[in-house]
Motif scaffolding. Structure first.
Motif, short mmCIF file in Angstrom:
data_model
loop_
_atom_site.label_atom_id
_atom_site.label_comp_id
_atom_site.label_asym_id
_atom_site.label_seq_id
_atom_site.Cartn_x
_atom_site.Cartn_y
_atom_site.Cartn_z
N LEU A 160 0.84 -1.19 0.00
CA LEU A 160 0.00 0.00 0.00
C LEU A 160 0.88 1.24 0.00
O LEU A 160 1.70 1.43 0.90
CB LEU A 160 -0.89 0.01 1.24
N ARG A 163 -0.66 7.95 -1.64
CA ARG A 163 -0.62 8.73 -2.85
C ARG A 163 0.07 10.07 -2.65
O ARG A 163 0.84 10.53 -3.49
CB ARG A 163 -2.06 8.99 -3.33
N LEU A 240 -7.62 4.70 -11.06
CA LEU A 240 -8.46 4.90 -9.89
C LEU A 240 -7.56 4.79 -8.68
O LEU A 240 -7.02 3.73 -8.39
CB LEU A 240 -9.56 3.83 -9.83
N GLU A 241 -7.41 5.88 -7.96
CA GLU A 241 -6.45 5.86 -6.86
C GLU A 241 -7.13 5.81 -5.49
O GLU A 241 -6.65 5.17 -4.58
CB GLU A 241 -5.54 7.08 -6.93
N GLY A 242 -8.23 6.50 -5.37
CA GLY A 242 -8.87 6.59 -4.06
C GLY A 242 -8.24 7.71 -3.26
O GLY A 242 -7.23 8.29 -3.66
N ALA A 243 -8.85 8.00 -2.13
CA ALA A 243 -8.41 9.16 -1.34
C ALA A 243 -6.95 9.05 -0.93
O ALA A 243 -6.17 9.99 -1.07
CB ALA A 243 -9.30 9.30 -0.10
N GLY A 244 -6.55 7.89 -0.43
CA GLY A 244 -5.18 7.75 0.04
C GLY A 244 -4.27 7.12 -0.99
O GLY A 244 -3.05 7.13 -0.83
N TYR A 246 -5.03 3.91 -2.01
CA TYR A 246 -5.08 2.48 -1.71
C TYR A 246 -6.19 1.74 -2.44
O TYR A 246 -6.45 0.57 -2.14
CB TYR A 246 -5.26 2.28 -0.20
N ALA A 247 -6.84 2.40 -3.37
CA ALA A 247 -7.96 1.75 -4.06
C ALA A 247 -7.51 0.47 -4.75
O ALA A 247 -6.36 0.35 -5.18
CB ALA A 247 -8.58 2.70 -5.07
N GLY A 248 -8.41 -0.48 -4.83
CA GLY A 248 -8.11 -1.73 -5.52
C GLY A 248 -7.64 -2.85 -4.62
O GLY A 248 -7.20 -3.88 -5.10
N GLU A 249 -7.75 -2.66 -3.31
CA GLU A 249 -7.32 -3.73 -2.41
C GLU A 249 -8.42 -4.78 -2.32
O GLU A 249 -9.19 -4.83 -1.35
CB GLU A 249 -6.98 -3.16 -1.04
N ASP B 219 -13.32 11.97 -3.12
CA ASP B 219 -13.47 10.52 -3.21
C ASP B 219 -14.55 10.10 -2.23
O ASP B 219 -14.28 9.93 -1.04
CB ASP B 219 -12.15 9.82 -2.89
N ALA B 324 -11.99 -1.66 -1.41
CA ALA B 324 -11.93 -1.67 -2.87
C ALA B 324 -11.78 -0.27 -3.45
O ALA B 324 -11.04 -0.07 -4.41
CB ALA B 324 -13.19 -2.33 -3.44
N ASN B 326 -11.39 2.82 -1.47
CA ASN B 326 -10.65 3.78 -0.65
C ASN B 326 -11.24 5.18 -0.70
O ASN B 326 -10.58 6.14 -1.07
CB ASN B 326 -9.18 3.81 -1.12
#
Lengths: 408, 408
Positions: A160, A163, A240-244, A246-249, B219, B324, B326
């Motif tokens: 992780l 970003r 697609l990154e997400g706020a931090g 960490y997206a996609g876990e 997000d 998924a 974040n």
DNA sequence: GCCTTTCGTTCATCCGAACAACCAAATCCC
DNA sequence: GGGATTTGGTTGTTCGGATGAACGAAAGGC
């Protein structure tokens, strides 16, 4: 123009030039060999505008006239080709794997100019890995032309990554917590260049989207089977990154609440069913060969019953991903590539059973188009990124004559 | 500028003007009352450029000089306000609920100018609902100024909407399959205006991001508890749509493979645990009151044991979503609002137990800031969207004197 | 070998953002 | 209370860069 995260901004005229210069270079980078005519039609700009942009990039030493690329057949004057120069900008791509680290010097167009690798022995401290990476980097810049500028370093990490600053929050295999690996590498190199870190699956997705099976596919997911399971998501053509970040876990999606305990502290995460350790146990593969699970699976010619079951679980979990993200393509990377080759039918069945009809009908499962180098190419892409946002600025801050600087 | 799905395009100078005009109007729409000084700083353009843009929008009759908005305190000449006009453009927002349909005439700035609603009796044919919607629309445009232009109609549908053409692929509650509801409404109205359809949760997310609790949050996820469970995702400030437009279908995430059968054909989807029917069964709410589950839950003062369990399941499922995607914020809409008010502690616990530490630490659960109107406002937003992409073009094709056209 | 088609090149044009100068309207401070 | 200061609208000019027309060049088609 590429609105980054900061939206609502107006466009001034310098921004226009930056954007056009950048996207033109991006097109050349993607195609490696384009004609100016193609550029005018793709970018929707006037012939003379393209000429101006090409001229500026030529004077920057990034591109040069190429052969009259035979794209179009028919009457008319053939369009002059735009090609990349030999002395052009390059990046260093680093793929931190589970048991080895790969480093490559990669030029525009995605050409690997030199590469190098080394094993990682067991659980390694970050500074050890950092100095190993630094050594490998010294190796791959050895034959680099002195005048060629180094744009930056891109590092793929199986973990992780925050970003905002590229901090490695967690890399389970390496047992790293909150490691500023970028600074470690730069310190070991004694250099100060732009350095970007990102999650391996995210980079796999990026690379497959840019130059792999996913070219032209704007909604794709790269599901990576390393020791952990993760996914990188490209949506509407962007990461697609997400706020931090960490997206996609997806490895810890709830799969079977009555299942096996997971190292994350829960029970029945998807990873406990399709993770490397689960598969290794199913095929009685010794623990120390888990990092090479892909090759182990490749050695199978017939799927075992256990593998078929796991294939079904893979498909079933992919169904959740397909429902949640509605991708057009799912690329199965890491050892999932080998697994899918063996038990593709079961994976497809598991997917078809659980996915909703609407998202299911538009999705296809694919093998990576870049084999095992997806992630490495992805690392190159993030390192190149500033060059496509603002070529002039990126080249201005890029480092020339890296070899001699590294020697000192 | 707002690169839509089509990337890699160059920026020509008309595009710059379009973009600047559009984003300026978007800012006014968001803030309802801005000063020109704020606009210069937010958009990063020169004072005189802003003056030119404001002037053009004034001549289009969209905005006018407002009171010298007292944003800044201190020395210096106060900046002139930019305000919306009364006769400005408006849209029709339609929220197709489970048991009722709401229609509103909404102006720039998100001001509801007139609204109207009607029940939907049981399972209704699309044409019946369409004509009902048409009647409601006639109602809400009755008092509209004749000179005000109608920009478009936005419709929220609880179901899967195909992005390419707005076809309703599936709306389980309404029992619709592949219904071109947009055409039906337009036919019933006898009008031809731009009409956009989207999923209710997607629109909830959009609205909460634009004018609800999620302002400034780039997000966020809106999880909607209607009869079905769905999510709308805003990532990096834009809607996550997916290849077909079906992204965010989290109701059928695999939750408990040994669970109850779901109407989708599988077993143990999340929806079977936290869907309206599951909750209704747990609190012994009669079947015919399921559509009003939110109000039923509101009447509880103390959570029952069964509700606590469901709260845990809600949190546990949210953990998968948080892992998924974040998000920075999760907004609990529909009856989840009432549920969270009752058993928030259990939801938080379920989330904290299963979510990974990194994505967990940056997420907050919230109640909607727009109460039950999130979705309706979202429908307005998508209808307004073309106006912010190209104000001149959108106003050119907008319909004036709608009332008399509808009469004929 | 000539016509047609397509494209690079050059130059003038035009659009729109930026800049500077000036004036207007508020606060600050003595 | 009145000048100094600060901020912002207005106006005219400048400038960057995309565009368009005109012309020549390089191919294919007949």
């Amino acid at each position: 123009m590429a609105t980054d995260r900061r939206a609502g901004t107006g466009t001034n005229q310098e921004a226009v030039r930056r954007h056009n210069l950048g996207t033109l270079l991006r097109h050349v980078h993607r195609a490696e060999q384009v004609s100016r005519a193609e550029l005018t039609s793709v970018m929707g700009l006037n012939r003379s505008t393209i000429a101006g942009l090409v001229g500026e990039l030529e004077s920057l030493g990034v591109i040069e006239r190429g052969v009259p690329a035979g794209g179009r057949r028919g009457a008319g004057r053939p369009s002059a080709g735009v090609a990349l120069t030999d002395q052009g900008p390059y990046v260093i791509a680093v793929d931190l794997g589970v048991d080895r680290v790969s480093v490559a010097r990669i030029g525009l167009g995605g050409t690997v100019q030199q590469r190098n690798r080394a094993p990682i022995e067991g659980v390694a401290e970050a500074w050890q890995v950092g100095s190993s990476v630094a050594t490998l980097i010294r190796g791959v810049v050895e034959d680099a032309p002195a005048s060629a500028p180094l744009v930056g370093i891109g590092i793929s990490v199986p973990g992780l990554i925050r970003r905002s600053d590229g901090l490695v929050r967690l890399a389970p295999n390496l047992e790293w917590h909150d490691v500023s690996f970028g600074s470690i590498v730069l310190a070991a190199l004694g250099l100060d260049v732009p350095i970007s870190l990102a999650n391996d699956a995210d980079l796999g997705a990026l690379a497959e989207h840019e130059r792999g099976v996913g070219v032209g596919v704007d909604d794709l997911i790269y599901v990576s089977g390393n020791v952990g399971v993760g996914a990188g998501v490209i949506s509407a053509g962007r990461r697609l990154e997400g706020a931090g970040g960490y997206a996609g876990e997806v490895g810890h999606l709830r799969f079977n609440p009555a299942g096996k305990p997971c190292h994350c502290g829960n029970r029945g995460c998807w990873e406990t069913e399709v993770g490397a350790h689960a598969i290794a146990a199913a095929i009685r593969c010794p623990e120390d060969k888990v990092p090479q699970l892909g090759e182990v699976l490749d050695s199978f010619t017939e799927p075992t019953k256990e593998l078929r079951v796991i294939g079904g679980h893979l498909g079933s979990g992919l169904a959740s991903i397909v429902n949640a993200f509605n991708p057009q393509m799912v690329v199965l990377g890491g050892y999932f590539r080998a697994l899918y080759t063996l038990v593709g039918a079961e994976v497809n069945r598991g997917l078809a059973e659980r996915a909703l009809p609407a998202p299911l009908e538009s999705v296809t499962l694919s093998l990576p188009g870049l084999a095992d180098d997806s992630v490495l190419f992805g690392a190159a892409e993030i390192a190149f990124e500033p060059l496509f946002v603002d070529p002039v600025a990126a080249l201005g801050t890029a480092l020339v004559d890296v070899r001699s600087r590294l020697a000192g």
